[in-house]
Design a protein around this motif. Sequence first.
Motif, PDB file in Angstrom:
ATOM      1  N   PRO A 167      60.864  90.966  42.256  1.00 21.55           N
ATOM      2  CA  PRO A 167      61.175  89.539  42.084  1.00 21.55           C
ATOM      3  C   PRO A 167      59.954  88.739  41.632  1.00 21.55           C
ATOM      4  CG  PRO A 167      62.078  90.369  44.153  1.00 21.55           C
ATOM      5  CD  PRO A 167      61.203  91.448  43.597  1.00 21.55           C
ATOM      6  N   VAL A 168      60.161  87.813  40.716  1.00 21.34           N
ATOM      7  CA  VAL A 168      59.058  87.008  40.192  1.00 21.34           C
ATOM      8  C   VAL A 168      58.373  86.244  41.309  1.00 21.34           C
ATOM      9  CG1 VAL A 168      58.455  85.088  38.673  1.00 21.34           C
ATOM     10  CG2 VAL A 168      60.070  86.833  37.893  1.00 21.34           C
ATOM     11  N   TRP A 169      59.156  85.647  42.201  1.00 27.43           N
ATOM     12  CA  TRP A 169      58.555  84.824  43.254  1.00 27.43           C
ATOM     13  C   TRP A 169      57.626  85.635  44.130  1.00 27.43           C
ATOM     14  CZ3 TRP A 169      58.873  85.756  48.445  1.00 27.43           C
ATOM     15  CH2 TRP A 169      59.884  86.615  48.895  1.00 27.43           C
ATOM     16  N   LEU A 170      58.002  86.880  44.420  1.00 32.30           N
ATOM     17  CA  LEU A 170      57.192  87.715  45.292  1.00 32.30           C
ATOM     18  C   LEU A 170      55.981  88.259  44.553  1.00 32.30           C
ATOM     19  CD1 LEU A 170      56.769  88.961  48.035  1.00 32.30           C
ATOM     20  CD2 LEU A 170      58.390  90.783  47.413  1.00 32.30           C
ATOM     21  N   THR A 171      56.172  88.655  43.311  1.00 31.94           N
ATOM     22  CA  THR A 171      55.051  89.132  42.498  1.00 31.94           C
ATOM     23  C   THR A 171      53.986  88.054  42.378  1.00 31.94           C
ATOM     24  OG1 THR A 171      56.542  90.569  41.226  1.00 31.94           O
ATOM     25  CG2 THR A 171      54.405  90.044  40.237  1.00 31.94           C
ATOM     26  N   GLU A 172      54.399  86.831  42.038  1.00 32.96           N
ATOM     27  CA  GLU A 172      53.439  85.742  41.879  1.00 32.96           C
ATOM     28  C   GLU A 172      52.902  85.267  43.226  1.00 32.96           C
ATOM     29  OE1 GLU A 172      52.254  85.108  39.104  1.00 32.96           O
ATOM     30  OE2 GLU A 172      53.738  85.861  37.684  1.00 32.96           O
ATOM     31  N   GLY A 173      53.738  85.323  44.253  1.00 29.46           N
ATOM     32  CA  GLY A 173      53.261  84.946  45.578  1.00 29.46           C
ATOM     33  C   GLY A 173      52.174  85.876  46.073  1.00 29.46           C
ATOM     34  N   ILE A 174      52.347  87.181  45.861  1.00 27.52           N
ATOM     35  CA  ILE A 174      51.306  88.131  46.253  1.00 27.52           C
ATOM     36  C   ILE A 174      50.031  87.883  45.455  1.00 27.52           C
ATOM     37  CG2 ILE A 174      50.637  90.572  46.173  1.00 27.52           C
ATOM     38  CD1 ILE A 174      53.529  91.253  46.981  1.00 27.52           C
ATOM     39  N   ALA A 175      50.168  87.609  44.168  1.00 26.87           N
ATOM     40  CA  ALA A 175      48.977  87.357  43.344  1.00 26.87           C
ATOM     41  C   ALA A 175      48.227  86.119  43.829  1.00 26.87           C
ATOM     42  CB  ALA A 175      49.369  87.204  41.881  1.00 26.87           C
ATOM     43  N   ASP A 176      48.937  85.086  44.276  1.00 31.06           N
ATOM     44  CA  ASP A 176      48.251  83.905  44.807  1.00 31.06           C
ATOM     45  C   ASP A 176      47.725  84.146  46.212  1.00 31.06           C
ATOM     46  OD1 ASP A 176      48.143  82.251  42.651  1.00 31.06           O
ATOM     47  OD2 ASP A 176      49.716  80.884  43.303  1.00 31.06           O
ATOM     48  N   TYR A 177      48.422  84.939  47.011  1.00 32.96           N
ATOM     49  CA  TYR A 177      47.884  85.358  48.305  1.00 32.96           C
ATOM     50  C   TYR A 177      46.542  86.055  48.108  1.00 32.96           C
ATOM     51  CZ  TYR A 177      47.272  88.625  52.227  1.00 32.96           C
ATOM     52  OH  TYR A 177      46.743  89.368  53.257  1.00 32.96           O
ATOM     53  N   VAL A 178      46.481  86.930  47.114  1.00 33.41           N
ATOM     54  CA  VAL A 178      45.251  87.673  46.829  1.00 33.41           C
ATOM     55  C   VAL A 178      44.187  86.746  46.257  1.00 33.41           C
ATOM     56  CG1 VAL A 178      44.267  89.445  45.330  1.00 33.41           C
ATOM     57  CG2 VAL A 178      46.330  89.923  46.645  1.00 33.41           C
ATOM     58  N   ARG A 179      44.588  85.786  45.413  1.00 34.55           N
ATOM     59  CA  ARG A 179      43.605  84.822  44.903  1.00 34.55           C
ATOM     60  C   ARG A 179      42.959  84.077  46.062  1.00 34.55           C
ATOM     61  NH1 ARG A 179      43.644  80.070  40.218  1.00 34.55           N
ATOM     62  NH2 ARG A 179      41.846  78.999  41.100  1.00 34.55           N
ATOM     63  N   ASP A 180      43.754  83.690  47.035  1.00 36.94           N
ATOM     64  CA  ASP A 180      43.201  83.006  48.205  1.00 36.94           C
ATOM     65  C   ASP A 180      42.223  83.900  48.963  1.00 36.94           C
ATOM     66  OD1 ASP A 180      43.411  80.784  50.377  1.00 36.94           O
ATOM     67  OD2 ASP A 180      43.912  82.620  51.471  1.00 36.94           O
ATOM     68  N   ALA A 181      42.564  85.174  49.093  1.00 35.00           N
ATOM     69  CA  ALA A 181      41.750  86.094  49.881  1.00 35.00           C
ATOM     70  C   ALA A 181      40.493  86.565  49.158  1.00 35.00           C
ATOM     71  CB  ALA A 181      42.588  87.307  50.291  1.00 35.00           C
ATOM     72  N   TYR A 182      40.590  86.770  47.838  1.00 35.49           N
ATOM     73  CA  TYR A 182      39.497  87.384  47.084  1.00 35.49           C
ATOM     74  C   TYR A 182      38.772  86.416  46.148  1.00 35.49           C
ATOM     75  CZ  TYR A 182      41.146  92.021  48.524  1.00 35.49           C
ATOM     76  OH  TYR A 182      41.495  93.130  49.252  1.00 35.49           O
ATOM     77  N   GLY A 183      39.313  85.230  45.945  1.00 34.89           N
ATOM     78  CA  GLY A 183      38.706  84.294  44.996  1.00 34.89           C
ATOM     79  C   GLY A 183      37.267  83.959  45.348  1.00 34.89           C
ATOM     80  N   LEU A 184      36.445  83.780  44.342  1.00 28.96           N
ATOM     81  CA  LEU A 184      35.024  83.503  44.550  1.00 28.96           C
ATOM     82  C   LEU A 184      34.752  82.038  44.841  1.00 28.96           C
ATOM     83  CD1 LEU A 184      33.364  85.733  41.787  1.00 28.96           C
ATOM     84  CD2 LEU A 184      34.113  86.350  44.113  1.00 28.96           C
ATOM     85  N   ASP A 185      35.505  81.137  44.192  1.00 29.64           N
ATOM     86  CA  ASP A 185      35.268  79.702  44.393  1.00 29.64           C
ATOM     87  C   ASP A 185      36.519  78.917  44.008  1.00 29.64           C
ATOM     88  OD1 ASP A 185      34.165  77.239  44.881  1.00 29.64           O
ATOM     89  OD2 ASP A 185      32.612  77.346  43.333  1.00 29.64           O
ATOM     90  N   ASN A 186      37.580  79.126  44.769  1.00 30.12           N
ATOM     91  CA  ASN A 186      38.820  78.422  44.473  1.00 30.12           C
ATOM     92  C   ASN A 186      38.657  76.910  44.560  1.00 30.12           C
ATOM     93  OD1 ASN A 186      40.840  80.485  43.921  1.00 30.12           O
ATOM     94  ND2 ASN A 186      40.585  81.128  46.054  1.00 30.12           N
ATOM     95  N   ALA A 187      37.796  76.466  45.446  1.00 31.29           N
ATOM     96  CA  ALA A 187      37.608  75.022  45.623  1.00 31.29           C
ATOM     97  C   ALA A 187      37.096  74.365  44.350  1.00 31.29           C
ATOM     98  CB  ALA A 187      36.640  74.751  46.772  1.00 31.29           C
ATOM     99  N   ALA A 188      36.306  75.091  43.574  1.00 29.55           N
ATOM    100  CA  ALA A 188      35.767  74.529  42.335  1.00 29.55           C
ATOM    101  C   ALA A 188      36.873  74.215  41.341  1.00 29.55           C
ATOM    102  CB  ALA A 188      34.758  75.495  41.704  1.00 29.55           C
ATOM    103  N   GLY A 189      37.975  74.933  41.440  1.00 28.63           N
ATOM    104  CA  GLY A 189      39.105  74.689  40.558  1.00 28.63           C
ATOM    105  C   GLY A 189      40.133  73.753  41.160  1.00 28.63           C
TER     106      GLY A 189
END
Length: 209
Positions: free
Chosen positions: A107-129
């Motif tokens: 499902p698109v919602w789950l695929t993209e949700g996991i990718a954003d979950y991972v962005r939150d966990a692994y992102g280097l500087d999400n706050a800058a964006g």
Amino acid sequence: MVRDDVTLVYRDASGALDDAMREHIVHTFFATYLPQRAAFNPAAATSVDIVIDPDYEGVAFVDNQDGRATMTINPAWLHDKPGDVDLVTHEAMHIVQAYPGYGDGAPVWLTEGIADYVRDAYGLDNAAGGWALPTTVEPEHRYDTGYRVSGAFLKWAEGEHPGLVAGLDDALRRGRYTPALWTTLTGHDIDTLWATYAETRTRPEEATG
């Protein structure tokens, strides 16, 4: 460029982004893709192209097949939001995912949700964006809203049921995902999980109407 057996080719034929941004993109890719790959899918692509394409009108997307992946980025987005380089972190997870049947078995919602979950966990500087997972549930939100809304739900659910995201990810990659998997992995169906989550995240004035 090669690191830990992963080869990256960066292509910007029009010179749309300067050297500093190129270095930022390359650093972000290796710093996030390598640990994502190790954690979720060590068999993920070992050959990746990052293509800067001024003719692409979206933000970014990944084409992932036959052990090689291409991440295409619209440079206009980074001109407008130069701090949002962690979009690379989200797209890198799509390379790791390599799910068959995007929008069907996956499902698109789950695929993209996991990718954003991972962005939150692994992102280097999400706050800058100016990027963050939501901390409240709005009336229009559902577990299948996708992207950050679903990512925030997954973050909560993972905290309650460690290993959930890895289990969902593995099933999606094997083409074995069904909604019943939530009950298998957590003991609760997804609607019950969402209701519990939403109850803890809804603003008091919204809860009382």
